[in-house]
Write an enzyme that holds these catalytic residues in place. Structure first.
Site, PDB file in Angstrom:
ATOM      1  N   SER A 161       8.454   3.988  -0.113  1.00  0.00           N
ATOM      2  CA  SER A 161       7.128   3.557  -0.781  1.00  0.00           C
ATOM      3  C   SER A 161       7.198   3.729  -2.343  1.00  0.00           C
ATOM      4  CB  SER A 161       6.231   3.919  -0.287  1.00  0.00           C
ATOM      5  OG  SER A 161       4.901   3.256  -0.529  1.00  0.00           O
ATOM      6  N   THR A 187       0.894  -1.432  -0.009  1.00  0.00           N
ATOM      7  CA  THR A 187       0.003  -0.078  -0.265  1.00  0.00           C
ATOM      8  C   THR A 187       0.920   1.026  -0.026  1.00  0.00           C
ATOM      9  OG1 THR A 187      -1.857   1.216   1.032  1.00  0.00           O
ATOM     10  CG2 THR A 187      -0.405   0.012   2.431  1.00  0.00           C
ATOM     11  N   GLU A 188       0.340   2.140  -0.992  1.00  0.00           N
ATOM     12  CA  GLU A 188       1.552   3.340  -1.229  1.00  0.00           C
ATOM     13  C   GLU A 188       1.870   4.160   0.320  1.00  0.00           C
ATOM     14  OE1 GLU A 188      -0.963   5.638  -3.994  1.00  0.00           O
ATOM     15  OE2 GLU A 188      -2.077   6.606  -2.344  1.00  0.00           O
ATOM     16  N   ASN A 189       0.755   4.174   1.155  1.00  0.00           N
ATOM     17  CA  ASN A 189       1.271   4.721   2.262  1.00  0.00           C
ATOM     18  C   ASN A 189       1.954   4.054   3.413  1.00  0.00           C
ATOM     19  OD1 ASN A 189      -1.389   3.319   2.396  1.00  0.00           O
ATOM     20  ND2 ASN A 189      -1.664   4.123   4.471  1.00  0.00           N
TER      21      ASN A 189
END
Lengths: 237, 211
Positions: B90, B48-50
């Site tokens: 990320s 997940t990008e976060n």
């Protein structure tokens, strides 16, 4: 003795001047320094440029600062969300400036500012509206656009624990922009649940070394935690 | 639309093509449904990008941790083997070509693999790009999950995108409710059709020469 800890939120945000550029951590509300933003709201600085991933969620934190008319410009990747009504209203009324930056370029520009990089070539945005007016270059057969660092006067960051030297650890996805923003501001201000004794944090697991941190304020453990362990809550806040 | 797959069935169809060991990013919106359809027992790592690898499903009621969310800002959980990292790392994972697959939604996909999914370009629209541009050019395989047609019947598969682009020549495969399309040098190639869909029907709906 080095001590970056301050006793009160008021002291933590002291001196932030009108017209300042402020990096604000968080992705949605995870890692969003709500206590520091509330203190900034009380402090009264206006005409601010805010750099953050989003442009406020609900009515708290950054959204409250926007609502109070303190922000001139937002530089972010993703303003439009189901709960971004404060920003949406200001934008549609022409009362706030917006600069959209793809999220990875935003992160890398912030990292570049913190690490002394003058500019960098990125493939993100090539051939899109984002590339308009930017220098492009083909390197080893791939196209890139030139992006510049994005530093600031202040960073407001939320972490989990700190010691008095400003060493920080974060909790889960609350880390997000914290480490890179901490490095990219002239003055970095951090809210943490708890300030622990120097020597308590394992040096191997410190995420942000204290060199990047100027002020730390403890706001107390949040409701869904108990001694740092998750104990459950009825809803996300 | 006889035989068209619903969202959940389409998510299951996409999940079937994700092999063990893959590192996968599921875009916000419909692609997040794929997470619940991944084959049980296979080790597939969700990014997940976060700032997390090893993302798990939504928590039980009463177990929502506000520090643990996905790119859509929904509460998620942590699987054994998970890791956390900051945003620059990320997105370095994306641009650096470390993600095997990302699945994104789309407004339009062109036969060259251009993707438009962030902005309608309408004067009153508030643009919001998030991580879409980084994902589109970064993952080794960029797949799109979408209905073939818009609500007013326009094909989302087009010769050239008319909406602002997210990335150029980046999409390799499009999974729609009517058929699966690979993007090959000549344009879209139909690899699978659902229900009673025919190639002639797809040509008629899209107005494209389909292989």
């Amino acid at each position: 003795m080095i001590s970056k800890t301050v006793a009160h939120l008021e002291e933590a945000v002291a001196g932030i001047e009108d017209g300042a550029t402020v990096l604000v951590g968080g992705f949605g509300l995870a890692g969003h320094p709500i206590a520091l933003i509330d203190a900034l709201l009380q402090q009264g600085a206006s005409d601010l440029t805010i750099v953050s991933n989003n442009a406020g969620n609900g009515d708290t934190g950054l959204a409250a600062l926007l609502k109070a008319g303190r922000v001139r410009k937002v530089i972010c990747s993703f303003p439009r969300q189901v709960d971004s009504w404060v920003f949406d209203g200001l934008y549609r009324a022409g009362e706030i400036e917006l600069e959209i930056v793809p999220q990875g370029n935003l992160a890398e520009r912030i990292r570049a500012a913190g690490s002394g990089i003058g500019a960098f070539y990125t493939p993100t945005g090539v051939g899109t509206l984002i590339a308009e007016g930017k220098e492009t270059r083909t390197i080893q057969g791939r196209d890139y656009i030139l992006e510049y660092p994005l530093g600031a006067d202040y960073a407001l960051v939320s972490a989990w624990k700190a010691d008095r030297w400003g060493n920080l650890v974060y909790r889960k996805t609350g880390r997000n922009f914290g480490p890179i923003m901490a490095a990219a501001a002239r003055t970095t201000i951090v809210q943490v649940d708890e300030v622990v004794d120097l020597g308590t944090l394992d040096p191997e697991t410190v995420v942000t070394p204290g060199i990047f941190v100027d002020r730390v304020v403890a706001i107390g453990e949040r409701a869904w935690l108990q001694d740092g362990a998750f104990v459950g809550s009825e809803s996300a806040s | 639309m006889t035989g068209a797959l619903d969202r959940r069935a389409l998510a299951a169809r996409i999940a079937h093509d994700i092999t063990e060991g893959s590192i996968v990013n599921l875009g916000i919106g419909a692609p997040t449904l794929i997470a619940d359809q991944l084959p049980a027992g296979l080790e597939i790592i969700l990014h997940t990008e976060n700032g997390m690898l090893g993302m798990g499903p939504a928590p039980e009621p009463g177990r929502i941790d506000p520090d643990l969310i996905n790119a859509g800002k929904q509460p998620v959980t942590e699987l054994v083997g998970a890791s956390y990292f900051h945003h620059a790392d990320s997105f370095g994972m994306m641009r650096g070509g470390h993600l095997d697959i990302c699945v994104l939604g789309a407004f339009q996909v062109s036969e060259h693999g251009d993707l438009a999914n962030w902005h309608t370009g309408a004067p009153d629209a508030i643009p919001a790009v998030g991580g879409a541009m980084d994902l589109a050019i970064g993952a080794k395989n960029v797949w799109v999950m979408t209905d073939l047609l818009t609500r007013d019947g326009q094909s989302k598969l087009v010769a050239e995108c008319t909406y602002p682009l997210t990335g150029t020549r980046c999409v390799s495969r499009v999974y729609t409710d009517r058929a699966v399309f690979d993007i090959v040098p000549g344009g879209f190639a139909v690899t699978e059709m659902f229900g009673s869909t025919t190639l002639d029907e797809l040509r008629s709906l899209t107005g494209l020469e389909l292989a």
